[in-house]
Design a protein around this motif. Structure first.
Motif, PDB file in Angstrom:
ATOM      1  N   SER A 473      29.416   5.946   1.150  1.00 41.92           N
ATOM      2  CA  SER A 473      30.290   4.771   1.085  1.00 41.92           C
ATOM      3  C   SER A 473      31.106   4.545   2.354  1.00 41.92           C
ATOM      4  N   ALA A 474      30.780   5.265   3.428  1.00 44.43           N
ATOM      5  CA  ALA A 474      31.451   5.024   4.707  1.00 44.43           C
ATOM      6  C   ALA A 474      30.540   4.277   5.676  1.00 44.43           C
ATOM      7  N   GLU A 475      29.461   3.728   5.171  1.00 38.37           N
ATOM      8  CA  GLU A 475      28.506   3.035   6.033  1.00 38.37           C
ATOM      9  C   GLU A 475      29.017   1.637   6.417  1.00 38.37           C
ATOM     10  N   MET A 476      28.683   1.214   7.620  1.00 39.72           N
ATOM     11  CA  MET A 476      28.867  -0.178   8.014  1.00 39.72           C
ATOM     12  C   MET A 476      27.485  -0.766   8.290  1.00 39.72           C
ATOM     13  N   PRO A 477      27.110  -1.867   7.636  1.00 36.55           N
ATOM     14  CA  PRO A 477      25.791  -2.435   7.867  1.00 36.55           C
ATOM     15  C   PRO A 477      25.705  -3.094   9.233  1.00 36.55           C
ATOM     16  N   ALA A 507      32.691  -2.879  -5.231  1.00 39.59           N
ATOM     17  CA  ALA A 507      32.333  -3.545  -3.976  1.00 39.59           C
ATOM     18  C   ALA A 507      32.338  -2.541  -2.828  1.00 39.59           C
ATOM     19  N   PRO A 508      31.511  -1.475  -2.954  1.00 41.04           N
ATOM     20  CA  PRO A 508      31.537  -0.400  -1.953  1.00 41.04           C
ATOM     21  C   PRO A 508      31.373  -0.920  -0.527  1.00 41.04           C
ATOM     22  N   GLY A 509      32.123  -0.331   0.373  1.00 43.01           N
ATOM     23  CA  GLY A 509      32.080  -0.761   1.767  1.00 43.01           C
ATOM     24  C   GLY A 509      32.783  -2.083   1.959  1.00 43.01           C
ATOM     25  N   SER A 510      32.334  -3.078   1.225  1.00 45.19           N
ATOM     26  CA  SER A 510      32.885  -4.428   1.362  1.00 45.19           C
ATOM     27  C   SER A 510      34.369  -4.475   1.069  1.00 45.19           C
ATOM     28  N   ASN A 511      34.846  -3.639   0.131  1.00 45.73           N
ATOM     29  CA  ASN A 511      36.259  -3.698  -0.248  1.00 45.73           C
ATOM     30  C   ASN A 511      37.173  -3.375   0.928  1.00 45.73           C
ATOM     31  N   ALA A 512      36.664  -2.614   1.900  1.00 45.72           N
ATOM     32  CA  ALA A 512      37.461  -2.283   3.085  1.00 45.72           C
ATOM     33  C   ALA A 512      37.068  -3.147   4.281  1.00 45.72           C
ATOM     34  N   LEU A 513      35.770  -3.341   4.477  1.00 42.27           N
ATOM     35  CA  LEU A 513      35.311  -4.067   5.656  1.00 42.27           C
ATOM     36  C   LEU A 513      35.738  -5.526   5.628  1.00 42.27           C
ATOM     37  N   ALA A 514      35.794  -6.124   4.453  1.00 41.85           N
ATOM     38  CA  ALA A 514      36.255  -7.511   4.368  1.00 41.85           C
ATOM     39  C   ALA A 514      37.688  -7.622   4.863  1.00 41.85           C
ATOM     40  N   PHE A 515      38.542  -6.678   4.462  1.00 50.26           N
ATOM     41  CA  PHE A 515      39.933  -6.690   4.903  1.00 50.26           C
ATOM     42  C   PHE A 515      40.029  -6.698   6.414  1.00 50.26           C
ATOM     43  N   VAL A 516      39.385  -5.734   7.053  1.00 48.70           N
ATOM     44  CA  VAL A 516      39.605  -5.597   8.494  1.00 48.70           C
ATOM     45  C   VAL A 516      38.920  -6.711   9.281  1.00 48.70           C
ATOM     46  N   THR A 517      37.714  -7.103   8.901  1.00 53.22           N
ATOM     47  CA  THR A 517      36.997  -8.103   9.705  1.00 53.22           C
ATOM     48  C   THR A 517      37.592  -9.493   9.541  1.00 53.22           C
ATOM     49  N   HIS A 591      30.514 -12.118   1.974  1.00 50.83           N
ATOM     50  CA  HIS A 591      29.231 -12.062   1.257  1.00 50.83           C
ATOM     51  C   HIS A 591      29.018 -10.617   0.843  1.00 50.83           C
ATOM     52  N   SER A 592      28.957 -10.398  -0.465  1.00 47.00           N
ATOM     53  CA  SER A 592      28.876  -9.036  -0.982  1.00 47.00           C
ATOM     54  C   SER A 592      28.016  -9.021  -2.232  1.00 47.00           C
ATOM     55  N   HIS A 593      27.092  -8.049  -2.311  1.00 44.31           N
ATOM     56  CA  HIS A 593      26.262  -7.881  -3.498  1.00 44.31           C
ATOM     57  C   HIS A 593      25.587  -9.191  -3.902  1.00 44.31           C
TER      58      HIS A 593
END
Length: 727
Positions: A473-477, A507-517, A591-593
């Protein structure tokens, strides 16, 4: 709509291998057919003598609505009235029922066509049986409300009357089946309450923590506070003498959090007495290899790593350094977020009975087949010697994709054959033996050209990894936006070491990456003299289909634009400048899942504390909202959970390899008085429907911090949000 996407070979192979499942095999009756007096039509559908229809719900129910939604699909194509339907939970066995995991919002896209096709196939056999009985062409017959009707003669016959004859009909080729036109839907598209809701409101025992068996004992399991520590010694004999204690056992772990760590199990006739005895344990743990990890150390290490060269690239396109060297303007910022626990209201639990070389398990699991494999390995059992029964899940959010509690209960039960064992975590254990959403740190740079367009984007992502790969769950696509929308992008990563088990959080990954990006892109948009929706619409202007992997549909810029434009209209975004001082609106898209969601949030600072007034949500999950009431609840629940992650003070911190938080006082949930008005609308597009459990969560946190900037002029670049940030 034809079911041409299902080949006859696929359609029949599942049936032949599984004796039913999604598909059909009438040669194998259900084990309880004699008891119910029903005729088996499929492993999912039984027609009872009174023409009631029993539909098996094959997936775990965690509040996402699958136990109601999947039978809705079958009932629609079978053409019965919902009032005729009774739903019962199946057990877990993918050889019979196919995929049964609950995670990743995959149930709807995975089951939309096959499950409807199963209902249509059953209906086709019933119609064929009636045509044969009446000596008429089945194509002239119609169905409605669990009956086959001959329009020419006006005669009709119930499905129950045809069940035995229908069972003798050959399974139809799925390519010949015509699924209903959406205009004909009578169940799909209707708001239907959850099948378990009345029982839950009445307090009936549906959940794993409610389950009981005659002669059952309760178990508690003590493991090392620092993940990975091993057992040296313990005062086992002293604890065995305590009141109510039936057994004190040692568990030898394999060193992996997904399976077993070393531990001491205490068994008693009541959980209370077992847990009281646990507090008397005196254990000497060897923590030498795992006590050096801490939140403070991670932050220091991340700060140093962000200053240096990354460990490796995720994606590199174009000449990044040249783009920054020639940029008209650059923007940079650092963002970070903490570890999070799942904080399920129902603590982890599992009941197991080991008897005659086999084991039966009752578990609130999202991923039963993974658990079967782990138990088989731990107990050296053949998988067919393990029966797994679903219980209702009192909160999952990804935690119960991991089956450590199942393996632990099985390992304890194997030491007391013939005795049912119910393992229950305390609340403290539930927080301190989780699989946490990993923390992360991001060093961003963006380049703008003379016209204010985004010309280059760079993210140095520091997270946790081992052997050159990110932990779970620490992956970035590689396709993380704006990658694919501009030519020059560098996404790179560096890894820190941790002993913390990590896992998928909603929302694995997305829950954090959406915030920062999306929060950083709001900064970029401001530097370019525009707002974030304008920047996003510019990036999405060209119609494109961007790849998202072999098992996922492409990202369509047209769908992203659709939800952005919708939420701007819903929220009167153009009028945000008229808000009184101290109030602000913020926007974010993600865009998630397979779901496209854009959200706008209005917030004010009241006595130094953010108060969210309204959240507007626009989502595109395809052509059909199967159960509108449930879809609304999923979107609202996602927003509430996301706000809790940002505003309630949620974080997991670590000292000497162990987690500090032990209850909801230090990892709080969002409260009802803090819940805003949440307005949801769906943009329907001509694409197959996708899931609703997760994609509405990621945009709400960046929309919140962007709104707070509009209201206060202060950028929030770290979570959780605390009052000191506005002092």
């Amino acid at each position: 709509m034809k079911a041409s996407d299902l080949s006859r070979r696929h359609f029949l192979s599942a049936s032949l291998l599984a004796g039913g499942g999604l598909l059909f095999d009438f040669s194998i009756p259900a084990a309880d057919a004699a008891e119910t007096g029903g005729q088996v039509v499929t492993a999912f559908v039984r027609i009872l003598p009174d023409n009631r229809v029993l539909i098996g719900a094959k997936n775990a129910e965690i509040g996402q609505g699958a136990k109601t939604m999947l039978p809705m699909l079958i009932a629609e194509e079978l053409d019965v009235d919902w009032a005729q339907v009774t739903i019962e939970q199946t057990h877990a066995d993918q050889k019979i029922f196919g995929g049964q995991s609950a995670g990743g919002s995959r149930t709807t896209p995975r089951e939309w066509l096959p499950t409807r096709t199963a209902g249509a196939a059953a209906r086709a056999m019933l119609v064929a049986a009636a045509g044969q009985s009446w000596a008429v062409n089945p194509a002239t017959l119609v169905t409605r409300g669990g009956k086959v009707i001959d329009p020419a003669s006006g005669r009709s016959v119930t499905y129950a009357s045809l069940a035995a004859a229908a069972a003798k009909q050959p399974a139809p080729d799925p390519a010949t089946l015509m699924l209903k036109d959406p205009k004909e839907f009578r169940i799909i598209g209707q708001s239907i309450g959850g099948v378990d809701t009345p029982a839950i409101v009445a307090g009936k025992p549906l959940f794993g923590i409610d389950f009981k068996l005659p002669g059952m004992v309760y178990a508690v399991l003590e493991t090392c506070p620092a993940f990975g520590g091993t057992l040296r010694s313990a005062n086992l004999d002293a604890v065995r003498k305590l009141p109510g204690v039936a057994h004190v056992l040692t568990i030898k772990g394999d060193g992996t959090p997904e399976s077993l760590f070393d531990g001491v199990a205490i068994l008693s006739k009541s959980w209370w007495s077992a847990n009281q005895a646990r507090e008397a344990l005196k254990i000497d743990w060897d923590m030498s290899a795992v006590s050096g990890f801490s939140t403070q150390a991670y932050a220091s290490q991340a700060a140093e790593r962000l200053k240096g060269k990354a460990d490796g690239d995720i994606v590199r396109s174009g000449d990044v350094e040249a783009a920054f060297a020639t940029a008209a303007r650059t923007v940079s910022a650092q963002y970070d977020y903490p570890f999070l626990a799942h904080a399920t209201l129902e603590p982890q639990n599992c009941t197991a009975l080991f008897k005659d070389g086999a084991i039966e398990i009752w578990a609130p699991t999202q991923n039963p087949e993974s658990g079967r494999g782990l138990v088989a390995k731990a107990l050296n059992l053949a998988p067919e010697k393990i029966r797994i029964n679903f219980t209702r899940i009192g909160g999952g959010f990804g935690r119960r994709l991991m089956n450590d509690y199942m393996v632990q209960a099985a390992a304890i039960a194997a030491q007391v054959p013939g005795v049912p064992v119910k393992l229950v975590y305390s609340r403290q254990q539930d927080f301190q033996r989780d699989f946490y959403r990993p923390a992360g740190w991001h060093g961003f740079r963006a380049a703008l050209d003379k016209s204010g367009k985004l010309s280059a984007f760079h993210d140095h992502f520091v997270t946790f990894g081992k052997d050159g790969k990110p932990v779970r769950s620490a992956e970035m696509p590689a396709h993380e936006l704006p990658a694919g929308l501009i030519d020059t992008v560098l996404l790179e990563q560096s890894f820190l070491t941790t002993n913390m088990p990590t896992g998928w959080l909603r929302a694995p990954g997305s829950n954090a990456l959406a915030f920062v990006t999306q929060a950083f892109l709001d900064e970029v948009a401001e530097a370019a003299g525009k707002d974030l929706p304008t920047l996003m619409l510019e990036l999405l202007a060209d119609p494109r289909a961007l790849p998202r992997g072999p098992n996922a549909p492409p990202f369509l810029t047209s769908r992203a634009k659709g939800v952005i434009e919708k939420v701007l209209a819903m929220s009167s975004w153009a009028d945000r400048g008229r808000l009184p001082k101290g109030r602000g609106k913020g926007f974010a898209f993600y865009h998630s899942h397979m779901g496209y969601f854009a959200e706008v949030l209005e917030v004010a600072l009241v006595d130094g504390i953010p108060k969210v007034a309204t959240v507007w949500v626009a989502g595109d999950v395809g052509s059909q909202i199967i159960n509108p009431m449930n879809a609304l609840h999923q979107a609202q629940g996602s927003v509430i959970e996301g706000l809790g992650q940002a505003l309630a003070g949620q974080r997991i911190t670590q000292i000497a390899g162990a987690v500090e938080q032990a209850n909801f006082d230090t990892h709080p949930l969002q409260r009802i008085p803090d819940t805003p008005q949440i307005l949801v609308e769906f943009v329907k597009t001509d694409h197959p429907p996708t899931g609703m459990g997760e994609p509405a969560l990621p945009p709400v946190i960046p929309a919140l911090v962007n709104a707070l900037y509009a209201a206060t002029g202060k950028r929030i670049r770290t979570l959780p949000i605390v009052p000191e940030m506005f002092a």
